[in-house]
Design an enzyme around this catalytic site. Structure first.
Site, mmCIF file in Angstrom:
data_model
loop_
_atom_site.group_PDB
_atom_site.id
_atom_site.type_symbol
_atom_site.label_atom_id
_atom_site.label_comp_id
_atom_site.label_asym_id
_atom_site.label_seq_id
_atom_site.Cartn_x
_atom_site.Cartn_y
_atom_site.Cartn_z
ATOM 1 N N ARG A 1 92.181 -18.265 83.631
ATOM 2 C CA ARG A 1 92.431 -17.025 83.082
ATOM 3 C C ARG A 1 91.323 -16.759 82.031
ATOM 4 O O ARG A 1 91.322 -15.613 81.593
ATOM 5 C CB ARG A 1 93.506 -16.669 82.779
ATOM 6 C CG ARG A 1 94.570 -16.511 83.970
ATOM 7 C CD ARG A 1 95.810 -15.788 83.906
ATOM 8 N NE ARG A 1 96.727 -15.710 84.789
ATOM 9 C CZ ARG A 1 96.742 -14.925 85.804
ATOM 10 N NH1 ARG A 1 95.699 -14.122 86.091
ATOM 11 N NH2 ARG A 1 97.577 -14.869 86.923
ATOM 12 N N GLY B 1 95.075 -16.084 89.159
ATOM 13 C CA GLY B 1 96.455 -16.859 89.728
ATOM 14 C C GLY B 1 96.087 -17.529 91.090
ATOM 15 O O GLY B 1 95.299 -16.785 91.754
ATOM 16 N N ASP C 1 99.001 -10.217 94.930
ATOM 17 C CA ASP C 1 99.356 -9.014 94.543
ATOM 18 C C ASP C 1 99.141 -7.936 95.230
ATOM 19 O O ASP C 1 100.039 -6.865 95.279
ATOM 20 C CB ASP C 1 99.291 -8.629 93.060
ATOM 21 C CG ASP C 1 99.839 -9.410 92.049
ATOM 22 O OD1 ASP C 1 100.622 -10.441 92.428
ATOM 23 O OD2 ASP C 1 99.481 -9.201 90.854
ATOM 24 N N LYS D 1 90.339 -11.535 95.745
ATOM 25 C CA LYS D 1 91.639 -12.535 95.874
ATOM 26 C C LYS D 1 92.938 -11.914 94.764
ATOM 27 O O LYS D 1 92.549 -11.422 93.733
ATOM 28 C CB LYS D 1 91.197 -13.786 95.184
ATOM 29 C CG LYS D 1 92.375 -14.778 95.020
ATOM 30 C CD LYS D 1 92.424 -15.329 93.406
ATOM 31 C CE LYS D 1 92.665 -14.007 92.428
ATOM 32 N NZ LYS D 1 93.176 -14.666 91.132
ATOM 33 N N THR D 2 94.073 -12.058 95.525
ATOM 34 C CA THR D 2 95.057 -11.746 94.746
ATOM 35 C C THR D 2 96.342 -11.592 95.474
ATOM 36 O O THR D 2 96.379 -10.867 96.300
ATOM 37 C CB THR D 2 95.181 -10.670 93.654
ATOM 38 O OG1 THR D 2 96.516 -10.823 92.983
ATOM 39 C CG2 THR D 2 94.966 -9.334 94.033
ATOM 40 N N ASP E 1 89.824 -7.668 87.646
ATOM 41 C CA ASP E 1 89.207 -7.797 86.414
ATOM 42 C C ASP E 1 88.020 -8.805 86.492
ATOM 43 O O ASP E 1 86.905 -8.706 85.777
ATOM 44 C CB ASP E 1 90.385 -8.390 85.177
ATOM 45 C CG ASP E 1 90.978 -7.308 84.725
ATOM 46 O OD1 ASP E 1 90.800 -6.031 84.949
ATOM 47 O OD2 ASP E 1 92.114 -7.799 83.981
HETATM 48 P P1 FBP Z 1 96.216 -12.789 90.008
HETATM 49 O O1 FBP Z 1 96.145 -11.219 89.734
HETATM 50 O O2 FBP Z 1 95.404 -13.452 89.043
HETATM 51 O O3 FBP Z 1 95.727 -13.147 91.307
HETATM 52 O O4 FBP Z 1 97.391 -13.356 89.554
HETATM 53 C C1 FBP Z 1 98.696 -12.569 90.093
HETATM 54 C C2 FBP Z 1 99.903 -13.248 89.631
HETATM 55 O O5 FBP Z 1 100.567 -14.134 90.670
HETATM 56 C C3 FBP Z 1 101.169 -11.888 89.302
HETATM 57 O O6 FBP Z 1 101.651 -11.913 90.386
HETATM 58 C C4 FBP Z 1 101.846 -12.862 88.278
HETATM 59 O O7 FBP Z 1 102.424 -11.792 87.653
HETATM 60 C C5 FBP Z 1 100.811 -13.632 87.564
HETATM 61 O O8 FBP Z 1 99.897 -14.156 88.542
HETATM 62 C C6 FBP Z 1 101.505 -14.978 86.942
HETATM 63 O O9 FBP Z 1 100.568 -15.603 86.426
HETATM 64 P P2 FBP Z 1 100.813 -16.881 85.615
HETATM 65 O O10 FBP Z 1 101.263 -18.063 86.276
HETATM 66 O O11 FBP Z 1 99.264 -17.441 84.977
HETATM 67 O O12 FBP Z 1 101.440 -16.402 84.447
#
Ligand code: FBP
Length: 548
Positions: free
Chosen positions: A142, A78, A202, A199-200, A173
Site C-alpha cells: 500500500r 488489497g 470493493d 482492481k478492487t 488512488d
Molecule cells: P483495495 O481497494 O486496495 O483493493 O482494498 C480493498 C479492501 O479489501 C477493503 O475492502 C478493505 O477495507 C481493505 O482492503 C482492507 O485492507 P487491509 O487488509 O490492507 O487492511
C-alpha cells in the site's frame, strides 16, 4: 508446489477474450475527452496527458513487426481475484508483439519500484500462476507513489532494466497516482509509458467508461455462497439472528450485490443511511422492528448484512469521530495518563453535548475502540470497529425495552460474522479470469500504440466474451478535484452506490418482502465447468446496470 485436482484442471483453462484480441489489432481513436468535472484545474495539472481520446481496438489484417518491449508491472493495494491473469495477459500480449519482449514484476507493490526490488517474470513463472487467486506471484503493498523523489528513484531502475512501459494494477488512488506518474514521465521525456488497470473487490472503481473493477465478481460470489450456507443453517435451526459484516472499506456495493444474490431479511446500505440522515438509533429501530415482526410469526431467526464502512456514513457518528480525531490529536499525551477505567468519563466530559451523548450511548467495547487504534494520519481505523456486534447489542437492548412495554415477546440470540479476507484471494471466477486476462492483454496493446496515462478497459462484459470491447480510457477523463487531508487534489471519482441506480432500485422493490418472509436464495459455490449460464454469469449489479 503440490496442487489440488481442481487447481491442475484450472491451470489449463484458456481465458475467453474479445474477438479483436485474437488477431493483430488496430487502434481507433474516438473524440477528445474532458474530465468529469473541474476541467480547467485538471487540464492545468496534466498539461501532457489531459484530453486524450478514448481508444478502441479493432481487428486488423495488417501484419506489423514491432521491436521488443521491456515492461514492468506492479500490484497495488488489497488483493483481488484475477490479478495473476492480468499479468499473464500482459505477458502473452507483449510476447505476441515480439517474442523477445520481457516482463519485470516489482516486489510487494509500489515499494518495489522505489526500492529497486524486482524479478523477471519468465514463461514458467507465469504458467505456474495462470487462473489462480492471490497476488503472491510478486506480492502487493500500500505504499503510495506520489512524490517526485519516488518517481525519480523509480526511473533509475526502469532505465537500468530498459523498461519503457509500466503497468500499475490498482484501485482509484493507485490509478490516480499512475496518471500523475505518466504525466511526470512525459513532462521530462523519460521515455516510460504508464498504464493503469482497474482492481478492487470493493467495486467502487467504475464509471461511464469502466464497467467494473476486477475481483468484485469473484469476491461477491464467494461471500454469497457462504451467506447462502448460513441462511440455510439459519432456516434449519430457526434459533439465531446472524449479523454479517461484509468488506468494502467505503462503498456498499459488496453488501448490495450479496443481498441481490441471497435475499437476506435485512441489508443496510451506507449510502442510503447518509442520504436519509439516519442515526444509529434509526438503524437499530429498523432492525429491531423486523426482528419483532418476524417473532410474531414464530420466526426468531434471520440474517442481516452490514457493509464494513457503515459507521462513517452515519452523519452523527461521522461528527463524533471527527471531534474525537481532533481532540485526541491535540491531547493524546494527557489522555494516555488517564486510568483505563476513567477514560470513558474523561472523554464524555471533553466532547460537545451532542457527541458526548452519542458516545455515552455506545456499548463499552465500541466506545473504547473509537479512542484507540489511530492510523498514521491520526484517524480512527473504522474497519476495526465491530459494527456487527455494535448493532446486535443495541438491537438486543431495544428489544428488552420493548419487552417491558409489552411490544415484544420473542427470543433474540445473535451470532456474528465478518467476511472479507475469505474472498480476496479466491480462485477467479470465469468472469474475472476472462476479464483480467483481457485487461492485461489490452494493456499490452496500449503499450504497443505508445499510449500513456490510460487505463486498460474492457466493455460490454455482460455479452459473451467474443463481443467484449477492448480499449483504453484516458485517466484524466475520470478525474475531479476533491479535498484530501486538507488539500484540493485531482482524483478519480470514487463510485458509491447510487440510490437511483438499477441495483439499489431492484433491492428496494423486494426488501420489505424479504424482511418478513423467508425468501433466502442459496447460490452455491463458484462453478468452472458446466453450462455457461452457471459458469459465466456476471454479477447481478453488472447485469442490472448494463440492462438497456
Ligand atoms: P483495495 O481497494 O486496495 O483493493 O482494498 C480493498 C479492501 O479489501 C477493503 O475492502 C478493505 O477495507 C481493505 O482492503 C482492507 O485492507 P487491509 O487488509 O490492507 O487492511
Amino acid at each position: 508446489m503440490t496442487k489440488s485436482a481442481l487447481q491442475l484442471a484450472r491451470a489449463a483453462y484458456q481465458p475467453k477474450v474479445p474477438a479483436a484480441l485474437k488477431s493483430t489489432v488496430k487502434a481507433v481513436d474516438g473524440e477528445y475527452t474532458q474530465s468529469v468535472a473541474d476541467q480547467e484545474d485538471i487540464k492545468r495539472l496534466f498539461p501532457n496527458t489531459y484530453g486524450m481520446p478514448v481508444v478502441t481496438f479493432e481487428k486488423s489484417k495488417e501484419k506489423r513487426s514491432l521491436p521488443a518491449i521491456n515492461a514492468g508491472v506492479i500490484l497495488s493495494g488489497g488483493q483481488a481475484p484475477g490479478g495473476h491473469n492480468v499479468i499473464a495477459g500482459l505477458f502473452d500480449g507483449i510476447k505476441a508483439i515480439n517474442k523477445d519482449s520481457r516482463l519485470y514484476g516489482f516486489i510487494l507493490g509500489p515499494g518495489g519500484l522505489i526500492n529497486h526490488e524486482y524479478k523477471e517474470l519468465t514463461g514458467d513463472i507465469i504458467d505456474e500462476y495462470r487462473n489462480t487467486g492471490g497476488f503472491d506471484m510478486i506480492g502487493s503493498g500500500r505504499t503510495k507513489l506520489e512524490t517526485k523523489e519516488q518517481f525519480d528513484k523509480g526511473l533509475e531502475i526502469l532505465k537500468k532494466l530498459d523498461i519503457s512501459a509500466l503497468v500499475i494494477i490498482g484501485g482509484d488512488d493507485s490509478n490516480t497516482n499512475a496518471c500523475v506518474l505518466a504525466e511526470y514521465y512525459k513532462s521530462i521525456n523519460a521515455g516510460v509509458q504508464v498504464i493503469g488497470c482497474p482492481k478492487t473487490i470493493d467495486g467502487d472503481l467504475k464509471n461511464e467508461q469502466i464497467e467494473t473493477s476486477f475481483g468484485f465478481d469473484t469476491a461477491c460470489k464467494v461471500y454469497s455462497e457462504v451467506i447462502g450456507n448460513i441462511e440455510r443453517d439459519c432456516n434449519s435451526a430457526q434459533k439465531y439472528w446472524h449479523f454479517i459484516k461484509l468488506m468494502g472499506r467505503s462503498a456498499s456495493h459488496i453488501a448490495l450485490e450479496c443481498a441481490l444474490q441471497t435475499q437476506p431479511n435485512i441489508c443496510i446500505i451506507s449510502e442510503e443511511v447518509e442520504a436519509k440522515n439516519q442515526s444509529l438509533d434509526d438503524i437499530v429501530t429498523y432492525i429491531a422492528a423486523i426482528v419483532a415482526k418476524r417473532s410474531q410469526e414464530g420466526d426468531n431467526f434471520g440474517t442481516v448484512l452490514i457493509p464494513e464502512g457503515l459507521i462513517e456514513f452515519v452523519p452523527a457518528m461521522k461528527r463524533l469521530i471527527a471531534e474525537l480525531n481532533d481532540y485526541l490529536a491535540k491531547h493524546d499525551a494527557e489522555f494516555k495518563m488517564i486510568k483505563k477505567s476513567e477514560q470513558r468519563t474523561y472523554i464524555i466530559s471533553k466532547l460537545t453535548k451532542e457527541n458526548a451523548d452519542l458516545f455515552a450511548s455506545l456499548p463499552e467495547g465500541v466506545a473504547r475502540q473509537l479512542t484507540l487504534d489511530r492510523d498514521p494520519h491520526g484517524n480512527v481505523q473504522v474497519s476495526l470497529i465491530e459494527t456487527e456486534k455494535l448493532l446486535s447489542e443495541m438491537v438486543a437492548k431495544k428489544l428488552e425495552l420493548w419487552r417491558e412495554d409489552g411490544r415484544y415477546d420473542g427470543k433474540f440470540s445473535a451470532l456474528h460474522h465478518f467476511f472479507g479476507y475469505e474472498g480476496r484471494c479466491a480462485a477467479p471466477s470465469n468472469y474475472d479470469a476472462d476479464y483480467c486476462y483481457s485487461l492485461g492483454y489490452t494493456a499490452s496493446c496500449l503499450i504497443a500504440e505508445g499510449k500513456t496515462g490510460y487505463m486498460s478497459s474492457v466493455r460490454n462484459t455482460t455479452a459473451p466474451a467474443d463481443q467484449w470491447i477492448a480499449g483504453g480510457i484516458p485517466v484524466t477523463m475520470m478525474m475531479n478535484m476533491e479535498r484530501r487531508h486538507g488539500e484540493m487534489k485531482p482524483v478519480i471519482r470514487k463510485a458509491l452506490v447510487e440510490l437511483d441506480g438499477a441495483p439499489f432500485k431492484a433491492f428496494t422493490v423486494h426488501r420489505s418482502t424479504w424482511a418478513l418472509t423467508t425468501s433466502y436464495v442459496y447460490p452455491g459455490p463458484i462453478q468452472y465447468f458446466g453450462p455457461s449460464s452457471v459458469c459465466d454469469a456476471p454479477t447481478r449489479t453488472l447485469q442490472l446496470e448494463q440492462a438497456k
